[in-house]
Design a protein around this motif. Structure first.
Motif, PDB file in Angstrom:
ATOM      1  N   ALA A 182       0.884   6.794  -6.835  1.00 60.96           N
ATOM      2  CA  ALA A 182      -0.493   7.048  -7.290  1.00 60.96           C
ATOM      3  C   ALA A 182      -0.548   7.992  -8.490  1.00 60.96           C
ATOM      4  CB  ALA A 182      -1.333   7.587  -6.144  1.00 60.96           C
ATOM      5  N   ASP A 242       0.547   4.177  -2.751  1.00 60.44           N
ATOM      6  CA  ASP A 242       0.330   5.582  -2.377  1.00 60.44           C
ATOM      7  C   ASP A 242       1.423   6.463  -2.980  1.00 60.44           C
ATOM      8  OD1 ASP A 242      -1.866   4.799  -0.919  1.00 60.44           O
ATOM      9  OD2 ASP A 242      -0.829   4.818   1.017  1.00 60.44           O
ATOM     10  N   GLN A 267       0.823  -1.210   0.000  1.00 60.01           N
ATOM     11  CA  GLN A 267       0.000   0.000   0.000  1.00 60.01           C
ATOM     12  C   GLN A 267       0.854   1.255   0.000  1.00 60.01           C
ATOM     13  OE1 GLN A 267      -3.373  -0.072  -0.493  1.00 60.01           O
ATOM     14  NE2 GLN A 267      -2.955   2.090  -0.919  1.00 60.01           N
TER      15      GLN A 267
END
Length: 230
Positions: free
Chosen positions: A53, A50, A46
């Motif tokens: 992104a 992030d 994750q």
């Protein structure tokens, strides 16, 4: 020295110090891989998503626009690898196990592997040329894989009995590429025939860099499969 003369290239040779027969390039590769593994581990999946992104949004927009401009047409390129000392069956058994639950082994094969899910969703986040993209592998819709049966790159079943084909598609279903990989045993190993299909309007370097990407990741997966046998 006149203006039209060029200086000889600078070279550096390791004369002594470290033991063993490896080169400075080998040392650098080892340390680069170790540093990359540290960042991947610290950030986690994750954290990487992030961090990337904005890059993914831009990369996916590039693929989507290319696919729409190409109107369903693709251009193909193939990387061929020859392996000695390992059968295709042994390699494919390792691959099946890795894709069933060893994301770290999949990520380690290439510096630009960021996510390769092993939970059935088949989500891949990696570079397509200079673009970081998030796509899925598999079919999409009825008879989505029928293209593979008519592909010009399809090799004889007798020589390449192990075949896998896939669409590459975005979360919204836009097909942005295809893959056809074929394996055939030889007297002392096997041959891997790795074909990628990109939207026909993509610049040539997009295809070229994915052929290089194939060479790096499959070479490293094959080495990992061989090491797992020992």
């Amino acid at each position: 020295m006149t203006d039209n003369q060029t200086s000889p290239p600078v070279t550096v040779t390791l004369e002594s110090g470290p033991t063993g027969a490896r080169s400075i390039d080998d040392f650098e590769l080892f340390y680069a891989r170790r540093a990359l593994d540290r960042f991947r581990t610290r950030l986690g999946r994750q954290g990487l998503l992030d961090l990337l992104a904005a890059d993914i949004e831009e990369g996916n927009a590039f693929l989507r626009d290319s696919a729409r401009a190409s109107d369903g047409s693709f251009k193909a390129g193939t990387t061929v690898l020859a392996t000695r000392g390992l059968t295709s069956g042994a390699f494919l058994a390792w691959m099946e196990k890795a894709f069933a639950g060893d994301e770290n082994a999949l990520l380690a094969a290439h510096p630009e592997h960021y996510v390769m899910t092993t939970d059935g969703s088949a989500n891949v986040v990696e570079n397509i040329g200079p673009h970081v993209c998030s796509f899925y592998m598999g079919g999409w819709g009825t008879d989505a894989m029928a293209w593979a049966a008519d592909a010009n790159e399809l090799l004889p079943e007798s020589e390449f009995p192990h075949k896998m084909s896939s669409n590459l598609f975005l979360a919204d279903g836009t097909v942005v590429g295809r893959a056809l990989i074929q394996f055939g045993d030889t007297a002392d190993g096997f041959t891997a025939n790795l074909t990628i299909y990109m939207p026909s309007t993509c610049p040539p370097d997009i295809l070229e860099h994915h052929l290089r990407h194939y060479a790096v990741e499959f070479r490293n997966w094959i080495i990992a499969a061989a090491a797992a046998r020992v």
